[in-house]
Design a protein around this motif. Sequence first.
Motif, PDB file in Angstrom:
ATOM      1  N   GLU A  77     -10.582   2.618   5.298  1.00  0.00           N
ATOM      2  CA  GLU A  77     -11.060   3.986   5.997  1.00  0.00           C
ATOM      3  C   GLU A  77     -10.450   4.178   7.203  1.00  0.00           C
ATOM      4  N   ARG A  78      -9.764   3.034   7.854  1.00  0.00           N
ATOM      5  CA  ARG A  78      -8.883   3.483   8.885  1.00  0.00           C
ATOM      6  C   ARG A  78      -7.610   4.061   8.460  1.00  0.00           C
ATOM      7  N   TYR A  84      -0.605  10.810   6.644  1.00  0.00           N
ATOM      8  CA  TYR A  84      -0.783  10.372   5.116  1.00  0.00           C
ATOM      9  C   TYR A  84       0.483   9.364   4.843  1.00  0.00           C
ATOM     10  N   PHE A  85       1.722   9.446   5.468  1.00  0.00           N
ATOM     11  CA  PHE A  85       2.777   8.711   4.870  1.00  0.00           C
ATOM     12  C   PHE A  85       2.868   7.574   5.797  1.00  0.00           C
ATOM     13  N   GLN A  86       1.892   7.179   6.915  1.00  0.00           N
ATOM     14  CA  GLN A  86       2.339   6.217   7.591  1.00  0.00           C
ATOM     15  C   GLN A  86       2.178   4.746   7.042  1.00  0.00           C
ATOM     16  N   ARG A  87       1.292   4.555   6.116  1.00  0.00           N
ATOM     17  CA  ARG A  87       1.195   3.132   5.586  1.00  0.00           C
ATOM     18  C   ARG A  87       2.164   2.917   4.643  1.00  0.00           C
TER      19      ARG A  87
END
Length: 267
Positions: A77-78, A84-87
């Motif tokens: 959820e976080r 969007y590309f952060q993880r």
Amino acid sequence: MTGKKAAKVPRTVYERELLRLQTELVKLQEWVRAEGARLVVVFEGRDAAGKGGTIKRVAEHLNPRVARIAALPKPSERQRTQWYFQRYVEHLPAAGEIVLFDRSWYNRAGVEHVMGFCTKEEYQLFLRQCPTFERMLIEDGILLRKYWFSVSDTEQQERFRRRLEDPLRRWKLSPMDLESITHWEAYSRAKDEMMVHTDIAEAPWFVVESDDKRRARLNMIAHLLTSVPYREVPPPVLELPPRPSSTGYERSPRDLQTYVPDHAASL
């Protein structure tokens, strides 16, 4: 691929060539480590297209401290509230590392778009941002390779059937995989749209015909090797030292330790 369908690669030919290519992959790994290079390989394609098996063969003889597989679960959820590309950025390699993405940021162009897990606005934003994101990676020195594994509908159906019947591979099949059968044309349209926007000169897509898994693995690995300007790095000279003489050490009694039962003796 056009024209007459190619014959399946014989197992003996496949195993001999795979070993040769895997030996070259080890050389590539040592070059990446010595040069401080950063290599990202993206594996995408339809469900049961052979991505996982190919990744397994690529990584089989590589050092897991140098080459690692990134197979991300669905976002938390976080993470859904992040860029969007952060993880995916968190899993990019440092100097001297290789990352193999078993699916990647292209989830948004495929399953998320087709199954309605993202909004139309999020999807369109992805198509606009993705080329820029990848150009940023390349401008920073990352070697990016993208492979799309293409499988026919009949072959996919047969692989799903075999997975259903095989208890060792049953875990590979999810309800989402089965839904892809009824959304075949929607996934085809999504792939075509994705290619239009993200098949860029700096990071082109390379399509791997994968109805024959052996052929697909050999073709993909061979292409990867030819696409990276690696060279053989001489290994360090190592010599096995002589075993020193005993200083009187005696092993502790066996009954003071708990041993694994000898299951093999019962066979």
